[in-house]
Design a protein around this motif. Sequence first.
Motif, PDB file in Angstrom:
ATOM      1  N   GLN A 439      -2.742  -0.085   7.746  1.00 17.19           N
ATOM      2  CA  GLN A 439      -2.064  -1.326   8.112  1.00 17.19           C
ATOM      3  C   GLN A 439      -2.504  -1.811   9.490  1.00 17.19           C
ATOM      4  OE1 GLN A 439       2.050   0.067   7.270  1.00 17.19           O
ATOM      5  NE2 GLN A 439       2.238  -1.803   6.093  1.00 17.19           N
ATOM      6  N   LYS A 440      -2.621  -0.895  10.437  1.00 17.28           N
ATOM      7  CA  LYS A 440      -3.055  -1.288  11.780  1.00 17.28           C
ATOM      8  C   LYS A 440      -4.480  -1.823  11.747  1.00 17.28           C
ATOM      9  CE  LYS A 440      -0.055   2.050  14.130  1.00 17.28           C
ATOM     10  NZ  LYS A 440      -0.009   3.327  14.886  1.00 17.28           N
ATOM     11  N   SER A 442      -5.906  -3.254   9.228  1.00 16.89           N
ATOM     12  CA  SER A 442      -5.841  -4.561   8.566  1.00 16.89           C
ATOM     13  C   SER A 442      -5.348  -5.630   9.531  1.00 16.89           C
ATOM     14  CB  SER A 442      -4.909  -4.487   7.354  1.00 16.89           C
ATOM     15  OG  SER A 442      -5.372  -3.552   6.419  1.00 16.89           O
ATOM     16  N   LEU A 443      -4.333  -5.297  10.312  1.00 11.26           N
ATOM     17  CA  LEU A 443      -3.805  -6.266  11.282  1.00 11.26           C
ATOM     18  C   LEU A 443      -4.861  -6.602  12.325  1.00 11.26           C
ATOM     19  CD1 LEU A 443      -1.335  -7.871  12.283  1.00 11.26           C
ATOM     20  CD2 LEU A 443      -0.700  -5.867  13.646  1.00 11.26           C
ATOM     21  N   LEU A 451      -3.532  -7.091   4.973  1.00 10.27           N
ATOM     22  CA  LEU A 451      -2.322  -6.412   5.431  1.00 10.27           C
ATOM     23  C   LEU A 451      -1.301  -6.327   4.310  1.00 10.27           C
ATOM     24  CD1 LEU A 451      -0.619  -5.088   7.613  1.00 10.27           C
ATOM     25  CD2 LEU A 451       0.027  -7.365   8.423  1.00 10.27           C
ATOM     26  N   TRP A 454      -2.253  -3.489   1.925  1.00  8.90           N
ATOM     27  CA  TRP A 454      -1.958  -2.164   2.449  1.00  8.90           C
ATOM     28  C   TRP A 454      -0.471  -1.943   2.652  1.00  8.90           C
ATOM     29  CZ3 TRP A 454      -4.675   2.016   2.176  1.00  8.90           C
ATOM     30  CH2 TRP A 454      -6.048   1.899   1.965  1.00  8.90           C
ATOM     31  N   SER A 455       0.274  -3.006   2.856  1.00  7.74           N
ATOM     32  CA  SER A 455       1.734  -2.869   2.893  1.00  7.74           C
ATOM     33  C   SER A 455       2.252  -2.446   1.528  1.00  7.74           C
ATOM     34  CB  SER A 455       2.365  -4.197   3.321  1.00  7.74           C
ATOM     35  OG  SER A 455       3.768  -4.105   3.289  1.00  7.74           O
ATOM     36  N   LEU A 553       4.886  -2.472  11.866  1.00  5.88           N
ATOM     37  CA  LEU A 553       3.777  -1.825  12.557  1.00  5.88           C
ATOM     38  C   LEU A 553       4.166  -1.588  13.999  1.00  5.88           C
ATOM     39  CD1 LEU A 553       2.296  -3.332  10.089  1.00  5.88           C
ATOM     40  CD2 LEU A 553       0.259  -3.131  11.491  1.00  5.88           C
ATOM     41  N   GLN A 558       6.461  -7.391  10.910  1.00  2.00           N
ATOM     42  CA  GLN A 558       5.424  -8.375  10.591  1.00  2.00           C
ATOM     43  C   GLN A 558       5.836  -9.073   9.301  1.00  2.00           C
ATOM     44  OE1 GLN A 558       2.802  -8.927  12.631  1.00  2.00           O
ATOM     45  NE2 GLN A 558       3.474  -7.278  14.012  1.00  2.00           N
ATOM     46  N   ARG A 569       0.874 -14.876   8.066  1.00  2.00           N
ATOM     47  CA  ARG A 569       1.545 -13.829   8.835  1.00  2.00           C
ATOM     48  C   ARG A 569       2.269 -14.414  10.037  1.00  2.00           C
ATOM     49  NH1 ARG A 569       0.805 -10.566  13.281  1.00  2.00           N
ATOM     50  NH2 ARG A 569      -1.209 -11.531  13.778  1.00  2.00           N
TER      51      ARG A 569
END
Length: 864
Positions: A439-440, A442-443, A451, A454-455, A553, A558, A569
Amino acid sequence: MVFAAPNEALARAEKVLGAAPPPLHASVAHQVIGIWQRDFGDTRLALDHLRRARDLAAGADSADREADVLATLGVALVHAGRTRDGLAAFERGVRRGMGHTRARVLYRRAYVWWVLGRHGEALEDVRRAIPVLRQADDTIWTARALTLRATVHLALGAVDRADADFTAAEALWDTTGQEHDKADAVESRGLAAFRSGDIPAALKLLDEAEVRYAALGTPTFVLNIRRCEVLMAAGLASEALAEADAAIAVLDRIGGQSTRKAELLLVAARAAQSAGDAQTAIARAAVAVRLFAAQRRTWYETHARLVLIEARVATGRASGRLVGEAAAVAEKLASFGAPAAPEASLLAGRIALSLDWTADAERHLSVAARSRHNGPPLARMTGWAAQALRARAAGSTRGVLEACRRGLDVLDDHRMTLGASELRARATAQGAELAALAQKASLASGGPRRLLVWSERWRATVLAAPPTRPPADPALLGDLTAFRVIAARAESARMEGRPVAALEREQRRLEREVRSRTLHMRGEAPGGGDRFDVGRLLAALGDDVRLVELAVLDGRVQVLLCGQGRVRRFEGGLLAEAEREAAHVQAGLRRLAHPGAEARLPLVEAAGRRLEELLFGPAAAQLGSGPVVVVPPARLHMVPWALLPALRDRVLSVSPSASSWLRARWTAPPPGGRHVLVRGPGLASGGAEVPPLAQGYGSGRGAGGDGRPVVLEGDGARVPRVLRELDGAALAHIAAHGTFRADSPLFSSLRMADGPLIVHDFERLDRSPYRIILSCCDTARFASVGADELLGLVTALLPLGTAGVVACSAPVNDAAVVPLMLALHKGLGAGLSLAEALRDARAALPGDAVHQATGWAFSAFGAA
């Protein structure tokens, strides 16, 4: 006999001593008593008897008798923490014994080497002993030696060799009457199943071994240690800690083996660390390190140091010194051939990364990453975590995501071997770090679609496939029935003010039996279910519907807003602040359930506005005017979403994940359209909505067949009949008192005429009702477990064919529920979805505080 029938052997040995026997016979009797005390009682008394046995053997001038006693004494001394003296006794025993007797002495010294963690010496001694024991046709001691060799192989990760030896030993045990050793063989097979990654089989075999030991009346400290290891791997760390601490207390009370206490302290430390209790882990591990060092057990001491370093890092004590200590532990474990070596290298690399020591981190992580292709699932997970951290340090987003994907695929396959939904949910905690890393990454790469993917990758995975249906096991069915009867009797006793302690003890025992049998189930579905597809989601949402997925995150919310063919986002507030505000809202709703609390309504509404700002941030103004689906993280399950101003007048539904919303949306209703109305006992309102609903559906408003619903009330609302009617129904309305069990969420229940209807009962349905309305308190409460999973009544229903549920997340006023339910069913009769009907039902309620709070407390889950 001391192992086949220990208490009988003890009595007969004492009887021999009471008859003034000759020295040779007295030596045997004292040795038997010493063995009993060593393994089942007071180590100090064991040493007294074994020294007496040794002296009597020497006086009888029997070298073989003396050698045999010296071996028994050596084991006792080592277990008492006197390693040097114990090894010296063995040296004398090996010199004094000849042939067959020496082989038995070598076997026992091999056992001591295993206790000390010196596996090379153990394998050498047992290698020398087995041919002699076989040649002497000594079935019992040959089987013991094979079992020991298998156990050593397992400690070194050689599962195939261990399986071969266990199989050979078990064939020999079947020809003997050694019940204790047979129980030990079952326990050993449980350990082998665990090492190969089969947790359900391990739990089943260890439980079987415990029953066998109980029949013999013998303590089970080694079994406790092994079961704690399995419980931790299953995500049940708190239970492992409780079991280890309880065993330590028993061991202290009887003056038992110091070696076992040290091992129990180590497993308790590991359990505390896994449960997030770093201070307890430090305390237990520090004592274990001291004991192992005093016992000269370097293998175990090194493992205890690993846990101690992990716990210190968890308290924020990362330092260059800890990098060095972790690296030294990793090197020593690798020299032992210990399977935990990659874990220590990963720890050293992780600490080095936190200090920006990139070169050191790469060195340690590259070593840990070698385990990603071989070994049991959790060992490979360690390797993929190391590979992901290496990629992050190198600045490779693609490398991070690939390592996380591969690691989570390993855990997916492992998780789906578990049949129990509880174990599947808790196992996801093993993938939390990989999911967070992805996730990090992806962000950082700036793509909200990535994101979102992956979430979803590690959210509500327990809903991805139906749980394994419990077998038609008469014992399990009998336990469920007995549990229901006892629980009903306990509830009646509480209401009448009668004593309930004995009933509650029996209820807890039956709960343990039911849960144990459920945890033994193996999974049937391979893989982790369908992969999430963003395009598929956006197509299903169309232009009008918005789906709001909340990811977390680094402690901040988010907001991923999906709809109109795109994903956007936004950033919300801190999760901790949102949780505190949600708790305030829940407290306010509880007060508003009682008349006279109207003055608190503005305070609750103000808290709802603050909660919206924390959870949605700028996204609240971008929701459009159409229906909204909220996908919260597990830790925000208690939020009454309809209270938030931006959602108050909306068609609103809640889903544990976007994937589960899609599955619910495409779930087809069953043929026939049967409606079932259930009214349980003990409701303040008496389930007053049920009679008018029965009359309404009976007049042709939507029921199947002859147009009349199935109405179950009074003695007719018994669990077997209720389950039979619910199976495959189109709509079920259950007005029954709900109880949420935070300590054991799958025993959350609805009260029926014959006792509680629990989540385990619902999991026996071939297909749960297409739509379910639960009209009473606490039916939408969940336990947050694993990485981002929810366990509770609603989440048990969704994988079983239920497309939509209306349930309540807070205590409500029973009388105010009645008009809400009547209005809700009116909307359903007009062809509305659950979310649409609930929105209209809220609007139709009186405007006073009690009715408003009642409407806010109910949510529509799913997509029906």
